[in-house]
Design a protein around this motif. Structure first.
Motif, PDB file in Angstrom:
ATOM      1  N   VAL A  12      35.070  33.187  70.085  1.00  7.59           N
ATOM      2  CA  VAL A  12      35.800  32.451  69.062  1.00  7.59           C
ATOM      3  C   VAL A  12      35.846  30.991  69.469  1.00  7.59           C
ATOM      4  CG1 VAL A  12      37.223  34.446  68.457  1.00  7.59           C
ATOM      5  CG2 VAL A  12      38.051  32.798  70.159  1.00  7.59           C
ATOM      6  N   ILE A  13      36.158  30.127  68.511  1.00 11.61           N
ATOM      7  CA  ILE A  13      36.373  28.718  68.825  1.00 11.61           C
ATOM      8  C   ILE A  13      37.833  28.393  68.565  1.00 11.61           C
ATOM      9  CG2 ILE A  13      34.006  28.098  68.206  1.00 11.61           C
ATOM     10  CD1 ILE A  13      35.289  26.790  65.648  1.00 11.61           C
ATOM     11  N   LEU A  14      38.317  27.339  69.174  1.00 13.13           N
ATOM     12  CA  LEU A  14      39.690  26.905  68.985  1.00 13.13           C
ATOM     13  C   LEU A  14      39.687  25.631  68.153  1.00 13.13           C
ATOM     14  CD1 LEU A  14      42.687  27.347  69.639  1.00 13.13           C
ATOM     15  CD2 LEU A  14      42.364  25.885  71.660  1.00 13.13           C
ATOM     16  N   ALA A  15      40.100  25.722  66.913  1.00 16.49           N
ATOM     17  CA  ALA A  15      40.174  24.542  66.047  1.00 16.49           C
ATOM     18  C   ALA A  15      41.496  23.832  66.307  1.00 16.49           C
ATOM     19  CB  ALA A  15      40.072  24.961  64.590  1.00 16.49           C
ATOM     20  N   GLU A  16      41.439  22.582  66.708  1.00 15.86           N
ATOM     21  CA  GLU A  16      42.645  21.847  67.065  1.00 15.86           C
ATOM     22  C   GLU A  16      43.335  21.215  65.861  1.00 15.86           C
ATOM     23  OE1 GLU A  16      41.845  19.070  70.150  1.00 15.86           O
ATOM     24  OE2 GLU A  16      41.412  20.633  71.652  1.00 15.86           O
ATOM     25  N   HIS A  17      42.718  21.360  64.680  1.00 16.31           N
ATOM     26  CA  HIS A  17      43.293  20.784  63.469  1.00 16.31           C
ATOM     27  C   HIS A  17      43.399  21.848  62.396  1.00 16.31           C
ATOM     28  CE1 HIS A  17      42.746  16.659  65.047  1.00 16.31           C
ATOM     29  NE2 HIS A  17      41.624  17.144  65.560  1.00 16.31           N
ATOM     30  N   GLY A  18      44.436  21.760  61.600  1.00 15.14           N
ATOM     31  CA  GLY A  18      44.600  22.629  60.450  1.00 15.14           C
ATOM     32  C   GLY A  18      44.048  21.967  59.208  1.00 15.14           C
ATOM     33  N   PRO A  19      44.338  22.520  58.025  1.00 12.92           N
ATOM     34  CA  PRO A  19      43.765  21.988  56.788  1.00 12.92           C
ATOM     35  C   PRO A  19      44.201  20.567  56.462  1.00 12.92           C
ATOM     36  CG  PRO A  19      45.469  23.612  56.318  1.00 12.92           C
ATOM     37  CD  PRO A  19      45.200  23.694  57.784  1.00 12.92           C
ATOM     38  N   GLU A  20      45.277  20.106  57.085  1.00  7.72           N
ATOM     39  CA  GLU A  20      45.743  18.737  56.806  1.00  7.72           C
ATOM     40  C   GLU A  20      44.691  17.695  57.170  1.00  7.72           C
ATOM     41  OE1 GLU A  20      46.620  19.746  60.985  1.00  7.72           O
ATOM     42  OE2 GLU A  20      47.050  20.757  59.084  1.00  7.72           O
ATOM     43  N   ALA A  21      43.760  18.053  58.067  1.00 10.63           N
ATOM     44  CA  ALA A  21      42.697  17.106  58.435  1.00 10.63           C
ATOM     45  C   ALA A  21      41.814  16.773  57.244  1.00 10.63           C
ATOM     46  CB  ALA A  21      41.863  17.680  59.572  1.00 10.63           C
ATOM     47  N   LEU A  22      41.719  17.682  56.281  1.00 12.93           N
ATOM     48  CA  LEU A  22      40.896  17.439  55.098  1.00 12.93           C
ATOM     49  C   LEU A  22      41.441  16.289  54.265  1.00 12.93           C
ATOM     50  CD1 LEU A  22      40.304  21.148  53.978  1.00 12.93           C
ATOM     51  CD2 LEU A  22      38.741  19.683  55.272  1.00 12.93           C
ATOM     52  N   ALA A  23      42.746  16.074  54.320  1.00 11.11           N
ATOM     53  CA  ALA A  23      43.366  15.028  53.509  1.00 11.11           C
ATOM     54  C   ALA A  23      43.062  13.630  54.026  1.00 11.11           C
ATOM     55  CB  ALA A  23      44.881  15.244  53.457  1.00 11.11           C
ATOM     56  N   THR A  24      42.589  13.518  55.258  1.00 13.35           N
ATOM     57  CA  THR A  24      42.311  12.207  55.842  1.00 13.35           C
ATOM     58  C   THR A  24      40.817  11.951  55.995  1.00 13.35           C
ATOM     59  OG1 THR A  24      42.433  13.075  58.104  1.00 13.35           O
ATOM     60  CG2 THR A  24      44.488  12.290  57.109  1.00 13.35           C
ATOM     61  N   ALA A  25      40.003  12.861  55.504  1.00 14.75           N
ATOM     62  CA  ALA A  25      38.553  12.768  55.724  1.00 14.75           C
ATOM     63  C   ALA A  25      37.883  11.865  54.702  1.00 14.75           C
ATOM     64  CB  ALA A  25      37.931  14.156  55.672  1.00 14.75           C
ATOM     65  N   ASP A  26      36.865  11.150  55.164  1.00 16.11           N
ATOM     66  CA  ASP A  26      35.975  10.411  54.270  1.00 16.11           C
ATOM     67  C   ASP A  26      34.815  11.306  53.834  1.00 16.11           C
ATOM     68  OD1 ASP A  26      37.299   7.778  54.523  1.00 16.11           O
ATOM     69  OD2 ASP A  26      36.633   7.934  56.604  1.00 16.11           O
ATOM     70  N   THR A  27      34.445  12.230  54.714  1.00 11.11           N
ATOM     71  CA  THR A  27      33.404  13.210  54.430  1.00 11.11           C
ATOM     72  C   THR A  27      33.882  14.574  54.918  1.00 11.11           C
ATOM     73  OG1 THR A  27      31.556  11.639  54.606  1.00 11.11           O
ATOM     74  CG2 THR A  27      31.039  13.952  54.959  1.00 11.11           C
ATOM     75  N   VAL A  28      33.713  15.598  54.097  1.00 13.21           N
ATOM     76  CA  VAL A  28      34.033  16.972  54.483  1.00 13.21           C
ATOM     77  C   VAL A  28      32.729  17.759  54.537  1.00 13.21           C
ATOM     78  CG1 VAL A  28      35.152  19.123  53.784  1.00 13.21           C
ATOM     79  CG2 VAL A  28      36.370  16.954  53.545  1.00 13.21           C
ATOM     80  N   ILE A  29      32.513  18.469  55.637  1.00  9.49           N
ATOM     81  CA  ILE A  29      31.303  19.277  55.803  1.00  9.49           C
ATOM     82  C   ILE A  29      31.706  20.738  55.962  1.00  9.49           C
ATOM     83  CG2 ILE A  29      29.253  19.711  57.205  1.00  9.49           C
ATOM     84  CD1 ILE A  29      29.249  16.807  58.022  1.00  9.49           C
ATOM     85  N   ILE A  30      31.037  21.615  55.198  1.00 11.00           N
ATOM     86  CA  ILE A  30      31.314  23.047  55.255  1.00 11.00           C
ATOM     87  C   ILE A  30      30.056  23.775  55.720  1.00 11.00           C
ATOM     88  CG2 ILE A  30      32.116  25.066  53.980  1.00 11.00           C
ATOM     89  CD1 ILE A  30      33.405  23.176  51.971  1.00 11.00           C
ATOM     90  N   PRO A  31      30.026  24.212  56.989  1.00  9.84           N
ATOM     91  CA  PRO A  31      28.886  24.993  57.472  1.00  9.84           C
ATOM     92  C   PRO A  31      28.928  26.418  56.918  1.00  9.84           C
ATOM     93  CG  PRO A  31      30.137  23.985  59.276  1.00  9.84           C
ATOM     94  CD  PRO A  31      30.983  23.918  58.048  1.00  9.84           C
ATOM     95  N   ALA A  32      27.848  27.148  57.129  1.00 13.53           N
ATOM     96  CA  ALA A  32      27.748  28.520  56.637  1.00 13.53           C
ATOM     97  C   ALA A  32      28.659  29.456  57.421  1.00 13.53           C
ATOM     98  CB  ALA A  32      26.315  29.009  56.734  1.00 13.53           C
ATOM     99  N   SER A  33      29.022  30.542  56.782  1.00 14.82           N
ATOM    100  CA  SER A  33      29.814  31.592  57.415  1.00 14.82           C
ATOM    101  C   SER A  33      29.302  32.939  56.936  1.00 14.82           C
ATOM    102  CB  SER A  33      31.294  31.445  57.051  1.00 14.82           C
ATOM    103  OG  SER A  33      32.009  32.638  57.344  1.00 14.82           O
TER     104      SER A  33
END
Length: 347
Positions: free
Chosen positions: A80-101
């Motif tokens: 597993v990976i440890l994401a240090e940010h929750g969804p609030e990071a999306l509100a401050t982004a200039d670019t959002v990238i969504i990799p495959a799952s």
């Protein structure tokens, strides 16, 4: 693959100058969903973590976030990976990238977002650049962001993608599609091509080429994902069009006829055109135009040649012809492109 103007993103970043004259790094938020593929998750960090400004400052800030509060995110591997940010990071982004799952659930099977994912995407500010890698495009489409727009995804999922999202203009034959603020890539390594394209769009060819060298990948790849769709292995004795392409690249400044390219491979024009499409993914004429646009971009960025001379050296013949082609492919005329990226070439 559709290329568009770098201008809107350049203006947006420029508008964020602080009072001290410093430009904050362009913020890239990578949304890691359960079942994320580690290879694709790492692409944005590798590509956007490299570019530097004239003072050595980072041009991008890359953060990884989850749809939940900070914590573990499952991958398709045995860790597993440890994401240090929750969804609030999306509100401050200039670019959002969504990799495959591999765990998109109803997004992949029914074309609808889960409540958790919908709530996270609702935090994204209007005008934010949205990017998907591989089947991450299903998320953008399920959110309605690709309706009426061109897009692509992994070749093995294009039929499903079109069935679930009939309003999307699916192009299964390209490595990536740039539709301004919505960019989608084909499978897996095509994400590298798309991210390098974004760097090139934001900061010019010289910067993107330097990132490519550091990453030990080609600055751009010819053709599209149609090259990688499963098909019978060709007979080894069949000739290719490699020599013709090399011959043409050495003569971009000269008029090049299709029959001359075919002659380099001792093929008829009809056979050569068919073989060229099979190997490269586009027609010889489209390929030549793209190569000449790339040559013009390099000359505009790295030399002080006049627009007329650049047009001749790139094989367009006249400045008017080059202007029409650059406007069509890049969305801007040569003078605007040079003004935007001349400093970037110096870096």
């Amino acid at each position: 693959m559709a290329l568009t103007s770098p201008q809107p993103d350049a203006r947006r970043t420029a508008a964020r100058h602080t009072a001290a004259g410093h430009t904050p790094a362009h913020r890239v938020a990578v949304l890691a969903l359960d079942g994320v593929i580690p290879f694709e998750l790492g692409i944005p960090h590798r590509i956007f973590g490299r570019p530097r400004g004239p003072g050595g400052e980072k041009l991008y800030e890359v953060v990884t976030c989850s749809v939940r509060p900070p914590g573990p995110v499952r991958t398709d591997a045995d860790y597993v990976i440890l994401a240090e940010h929750g969804p609030e990071a999306l509100a401050t982004a200039d670019t959002v990238i969504i990799p495959a799952s591999y765990e998109l659930g109803p997004v992949y099977t029914e074309g609808r977002l889960t409540g958790e994912l919908a709530a996270a995407l609702a935090l994204v500010r209007p005008g934010t650049r949205m990017v998907s890698i591989c089947t991450g495009s299903f998320v953008l489409a399920a959110a309605g962001l690709l309706d009426g727009r061109p897009a692509t995804t992994h070749w093995s999922s294009t039929d499903r993608f079109q069935r679930l999202f009939p309003r999307v203009k699916v192009d299964a034959g390209v490595l990536f599609v740039d539709d301004g603020d919505m960019l989608t890539s084909a499978g897996v390594a095509a994400g590298i091509d798309l991210c390098l394209h974004i760097v090139r769009r934001d900061h010019g060819t010289a910067t993107a080429n330097e990132v490519a060298r550091l990453t030990v990948v080609p600055p751009y790849r010819e053709g599209g994902q149609a090259q990688y769709i499963e098909r019978p292995i060709p007979e080894p004795q069949l000739a290719t069009t490699t020599a013709a392409r090399a011959w043409a690249l050495d003569r971009l400044h000269e008029p090049i006829q299709l029959r001359d390219m075919a002659g380099q491979e001792s093929m008829s024009v009809r056979t050569f055109t068919r073989r060229f499409r099979e190997e490269v993914g586009v027609s010889p004429g489209q390929w030549l135009t793209f190569q000449r646009v790339e040559r013009a971009r390099q000359l505009l960025e790295s030399t002080d040649l006049s627009i007329d001379q650049v047009a001749r050296d790139a094989g367009f013949g006249t400045a008017q012809s080059m202007r029409q082609h650059l406007q069509s492919v890049l969305g801007v005329p040569p003078t605007v492109y040079r003004r935007t990226f001349r400093a970037g070439a110096g870096r």
